[in-house]
Every structure is written in C-alpha cells, then in structure tokens.
Motif scaffolding. Structure first.
Motif, PDB file in Angstrom:
ATOM      1  N   GLU A  59     -48.036   0.455 -13.813  1.00 28.92           N
ATOM      2  CA  GLU A  59     -46.959   0.483 -14.814  1.00 28.92           C
ATOM      3  C   GLU A  59     -45.491   0.594 -14.483  1.00 28.92           C
ATOM      4  N   VAL A  82     -47.434  -5.021 -20.403  1.00 26.81           N
ATOM      5  CA  VAL A  82     -46.909  -4.438 -21.334  1.00 26.81           C
ATOM      6  C   VAL A  82     -48.207  -4.029 -22.508  1.00 26.81           C
ATOM      7  N   SER A 135     -49.483  -0.516 -22.886  1.00 28.37           N
ATOM      8  CA  SER A 135     -48.486   0.430 -23.587  1.00 28.37           C
ATOM      9  C   SER A 135     -48.484   0.177 -24.878  1.00 28.37           C
ATOM     10  N   VAL A 136     -48.583  -1.165 -25.505  1.00 22.19           N
ATOM     11  CA  VAL A 136     -48.392  -1.357 -26.748  1.00 22.19           C
ATOM     12  C   VAL A 136     -49.715  -0.859 -27.547  1.00 22.19           C
ATOM     13  N   LEU A 196     -43.289  -2.516 -15.060  1.00 25.21           N
ATOM     14  CA  LEU A 196     -42.489  -2.224 -16.112  1.00 25.21           C
ATOM     15  C   LEU A 196     -41.303  -1.491 -15.520  1.00 25.21           C
TER      16      LEU A 196
END
Length: 216
Positions: free
Chosen positions: A110, A167, A170-171, A114
């Motif tokens: 991540e 992502v 994370s969602v 991100l």
C-alpha cells in the motif's frame, strides 16, 4: 561456508530485517540505524550491500511485487472454467488471499502503490512492470470474452480494473469495517460484494424517475 553463501545469507538477513520494519512503519518512520539496532545488523554490513533506506525500501517493494506476481500466476492457472465475470472476481480475490496469508506485505504494497515517496515513484513503477504485464495478460484474456456496455472498449476496461486494483483492498476493508468478524471468510465476502457493485453498477438505468431500491 563459501564467500558466496555468506553473502547470500547476509543479504537475506538484511531483507528480513527491512521487511520487518517496513511492514509496520511508513517510509518516513524507518531509518537504517533503527533497522540495524533492532535486528542486530552491523552498519558496516548494511552499507556494504545497500546504499541506504531508499535501496532497502525498493528491495522490499520488489520482493513483495515478485511474491504477489508468483502467487497470482500460480493460483490463476488453477481457477476452474467460469463465466468471465466470475473469473474477474476470483482474480481479485486471489490478491486478498495473498495478503491474508502474508499480512506483513500489506503495508509495503500500500505504501508503494498509494503513498510512494515521490523521489522513488519512477523506480517503483519500473519494479511493478512484471506484475502489471501479468495483470494485462490475464484481464485481456477474460475481458475479450465479455459483452461490454455499449460505448466501452476493452482497453478502457482493463485500465479501469488495473487502476482499481491498488485501492481495492482499502475499499473492501472500509466496506466491512463495521462487521464483527475480521477473518478470511468475512473479508472475501465483503470483497466479493464490492466487486459485484464495481463490475455491474448499483443503479438500474432503465428505471425512470430515480433509484429503484428502497432507502434504509
């Protein structure tokens, strides 16, 4: 033990120490001094093999990308013949299984995808290239057999799915945050629900005058 074997062992020790640090701390919170102090590695040995924190972070990122790519490649080959939509779902869920099995890799992945350090962004993208090629090959194979919404091209869909991949975890985690259980089964169920909405949408375009569902 030969010199080559000693060097390989030293590199492996440094990698494991760096993985342990970057798996629980963000990039700015890690230092080479901390890695050496907490894991019993001499600074001399550290700097003999690696120039500093940037090199260690990239080492961990490359190792994580490689491990994920190998896992997805092996497991994707075992997936049974299914509809294209189901194959895409299972492809994404393979990643969740990987991070559930290797939670120490999650923060590294991540942070690389991100929240990458700006000065390492280009190098991280280069390290991701083999994983990205695998994504494109597998998704291309699946999507070409699907009936897309009018006006969409398969290149757009691949770009969309590839953009969603970093992502997605994370969602899915936020989506199931209020659920009691946090085990693999619950996580995969939540991920499947998110994927279903991502692939097929949430509103019926044929319904005039607003949404067709019942508000909570």
């Amino acid at each position: 033990m030969t010199q080559q074997e000693r060097q390989a062992r030293s590199r492996a020790e440094i990698l494991q120490a760096a993985l342990a640090e970057f798996s629980v701390r963000d990039f700015d919170q890690v230092s080479t001094e901390g890695i050496c102090a907490r894991h019993g590695i001499s600074k001399g040995m550290m700097y003999h093999y690696y120039a500093g924190k940037d090199a260690l972070f990239l080492l961990c990122v490359e190792d994580t990308f490689t491990a994920l790519r190998q896992y997805v490649e092996q497991e994707a080959a075992k997936l049974p013949a299914q509809s294209a939509a189901e194959r895409i779902k299972h492809y994404f869920l393979l990643r969740e299984r990987f991070f559930q099995a290797h939670p120490e890799r999650t923060r590294i992945f991540e942070n690389a995808m991100l929240r990458p350090p700006e000065h390492l962004r280009e190098q991280i993208q280069a390290l991701r290239a083999p994983l990205r090629r695998l994504n494109e090959e597998l998704l291309h194979d699946v999507i070409r057999s699907m009936r897309l919404r009018p006006g969409l091209r398969w290149e757009q869909v691949i770009r969309y799915l590839e953009s969603a991949e970093p992502v997605f975890r994370s969602v899915a985690l936020r989506y199931q945050a209020d659920r009691q259980a946090q085990d693999l089964h619950t996580m995969l169920a939540a991920a499947e629900e998110v994927l279903d909405m991502a692939l097929f949408g949430i509103f019926c375009p044929d319904t005039p005058g607003g949404p067709s569902g019942t508000a909570p």
